[in-house]
Design an enzyme around this catalytic site. Structure first.
Site, mmCIF file in Angstrom:
data_model
loop_
_atom_site.group_PDB
_atom_site.id
_atom_site.type_symbol
_atom_site.label_atom_id
_atom_site.label_comp_id
_atom_site.label_asym_id
_atom_site.label_seq_id
_atom_site.Cartn_x
_atom_site.Cartn_y
_atom_site.Cartn_z
ATOM 1 N N HIS A 57 0.876 -1.182 0.000
ATOM 2 C CA HIS A 57 0.000 0.000 0.000
ATOM 3 C C HIS A 57 0.904 1.220 0.000
ATOM 4 C CE1 HIS A 57 -3.074 2.867 1.140
ATOM 5 N NE2 HIS A 57 -3.995 1.940 1.010
ATOM 6 N N ARG A 115 -6.497 10.103 -0.461
ATOM 7 C CA ARG A 115 -6.120 10.574 -1.805
ATOM 8 C C ARG A 115 -7.360 10.711 -2.682
ATOM 9 N NH1 ARG A 115 -2.888 6.301 -3.705
ATOM 10 N NH2 ARG A 115 -3.082 5.213 -1.729
#
Ligand code: MEZ
Length: 543
Positions: free
Chosen positions: A319, A339
């Site tokens: 990740h 994000r």
């Protein structure tokens, strides 16, 4: 622990560039540029990151050495001495694993009339499911469709996913979200009552349904209650040690071990569902992990020994945004939804270097290039390195109070260490998150071993070489439910023969031929955190 003084000039630079960055568009990479970036910087492509397996159905295939060592080890059981004559339990369906896949499998098997036992290594619920923050992907909105979800998932997986499994995944997705909603999961909703959906890398539509930043925990809360209400028996602190295979070559249940007494339990079962999760706690290449303590590859090891095939086990997902400061939170997941809500990734100079909605293999590689390749990262006095995840952007873009409203868990966790993500960015570095491959399954979760099913992260084929965000919570419920339902129906027709561990005896012969010392055993059961110089053996439980 607030940020050290050495990071302050860069923090000032990030704050100074924030407003101007709002207007900046970073184009997505071409397929060629993506491939070059991944091959240059993704940890899967580092020298020494894989080695060929020497025994079993996948002999010759590359896997991470940390896993290969466990696959090429002895069982914890001595097949010549182990007494199987009086099973401790006899059920139709044995589901192994107390996360979302195992629990939904147990529930569906129960609802389809089977006598079920759910066995789990730790407490019921302790699993990667409860660590999941961002949410579950499903094409439920008007502008979306399972077909688009299919295409995105295949592209994310570098087109190596099994298309039949992906078809099932995306078509069952809206049904699964409806099922979870009816059971009582409190999804985030807009004023009109519709589910709020966010964007994750590689998805062409907003389709990730969330429960703030503790989506998996909320889903597990509801499922655990449901299983309890229906009085499905659950055996906690009883990890899987070996599968049983009868004299006709069928899976016939499992041997579990009880952590508190050290006693072994023999469970005879007409159908067995492995839902034991991932391998994050093997810390591939020394990476930190987002994973739960139980993620030690147990199901992969015993399933492989019993003859099930592995797929894509050399494809590990890192990740992009694991915490790199404070040291106490090293590797902790900072959800992609940040994000998806507009947060930038920026280097030490306050510059963006990648479109934040690229797929994870690509974004992680870009961070590693920025830090290791270009020298644009930061290093802390604790030796951790990273780039910035500019969290104050959320309130700038969406108004004061948004960050704490949507990401309360993250804000509170960092505040406990003197960092306020509303005011300061977070230092991040890739962290081991997911195994893209696993034991090969068909659309009902069946393996090549009769009566043996696999669901969730331990399975392979659904995600190809790189899973998209939100497709993991989806995978566990789609295939957990399907495996549970099918196993219950299938168990009705199963006649078991004499229980045995003959497959272990045969496997031991191959391990012995490799010259592996007898004290090297697996499955691991608990992560090995003894310091290297104190270890008796490089892997596994030392018997
Ligand atoms: O599916 C995931 O792994 C996910 C959504 C993680 C996250 O960033 O929250």
């Amino acid at each position: 622990m607030p940020y050290p003084s050495s990071l302050q000039p860069s923090l000032a630079r990030v704050a100074a560039t924030r407003a101007a960055r709002r207007q900046q568009q970073i184009p997505r990479l071409s397929l060629e540029a993506k491939a070059e970036l991944i091959q240059g910087y993704h940890p899967d492509f580092r020298p020494g990151s894989r080695r060929p397996l020497r025994i079993g159905p996948n002999a010759g295939d590359p896997v991470p050495p940390e896993l290969a060592d466990l696959l090429e080890a002895y069982s914890r059981l001595d097949p010549d001495r182990f007494d199987l004559s009086e099973p401790d339990a006899d059920v139709d369906v044995l589901a192994i694993g107390g996360g979302g896949a195992g629990t939904s499998a147990a529930l569906l098997a129960h609802l389809n009339g089977a006598r079920v036992l759910l066995a789990t290594k730790l407490r019921h619920g302790d699993s990667n499911t409860i660590m999941a923050e961002g949410g579950i992907a499903a094409a439920t909105h008007r502008h979306d469709s399972p077909t688009l979800h299919f295409l995105d998932t295949m592209g994310g997986g570098r087109f190596e996913n099994d298309p039949q499994l992906v078809k099932v995944l995306v078509h069952d997705a809206p049904l699964v979200v409806e099922w979870l909603t009816e059971l009582g999961v409190m999804f985030d909703r807009a004023e009109d009552g519709s589910h709020i959906c966010s964007l994750a890398g590689g998805h062409s539509r907003r389709r990730v349904h969330s429960c703030k930043d503790y989506s998996g925990l909320e889903m597990m809360r509801v499922l655990r209650d449901e299983l309890r209400t229906r009085q499905v028996p659950v055996l906690e602190f009883s990890p899987l040690v070996e599968l049983l295979v009868d004299d006709q070559g069928q899976c016939a249940g499992a041997v579990l071990s009880q952590f508190d007494t050290g006693r072994y339990l023999v469970v005879r079962a007409r159908a067995t569902i492995l839902a034991t999760g991932g391998i994050g706690r093997l810390h591939v290449q020394g990476f930190p992990t987002t994973n739960h303590f139980g993620a030690t590859a147990d199901g992969l090891v015993v399933g492989y020994r019993a003859g099930a095939r592995l797929l894509h086990m050399d494809a590990i997902q890192f990740h992009p945004t694991g915490a790199a400061w404070p040291p106490q939170m090293l590797g902790w997941l900072l959800t992609e939804a940040l994000r998806g809500t507009g947060v930038h990734l920026v280097n030490r100079h306050g510059e963006r270097f990648i479109n934040e909605m690229e797929t994870r293999d690509c974004t992680s590689s870009a961070i590693l290039r920025e830090v290791d390749g270009r020298g644009n990262g930061l290093e802390t006095p604790a030796g951790t390195r990273g780039v910035w995840l500019d969290t104050p952007m959320i309130d700038l873009l969406h108004g004061p109070g948004t960050l704490v409203r949507l990401f309360a868990g993250i804000v509170h966790r960092f505040q406990a260490y003197g960092i306020d993500p509303r005011q300061e960015p977070l230092l991040v570095y890739p962290t081991q998150h997911y195994q893209n491959g696993g034991l090969r399954i068909d659309a009902w979760g069946r393996t090549a071993v009769p009566n043996l099913y696999v669901a969730g992260e331990a399975s392979g084929g659904v995600q190809g070489r790189n899973r998209l965000g939100g497709n993991s919570l989806l995978d566990i419920f789609v295939f957990g439910r399907r495996a549970g339902q099918h196993a219950a129906e299938h168990a009705r027709g199963v006649q078991l023969g004499r229980l045995g561990l003959e497959h272990v005896r045969r496997y031991h012969e191959q391990v012995h031929a490799l010259g592996v010392p007898p004290e090297y055993t697996s499955p691991l059961l608990l992560p090995n955190y003894t310091r290297r110089h104190e270890r008796q053996a490089p892997v596994g439980g030392v018997a």
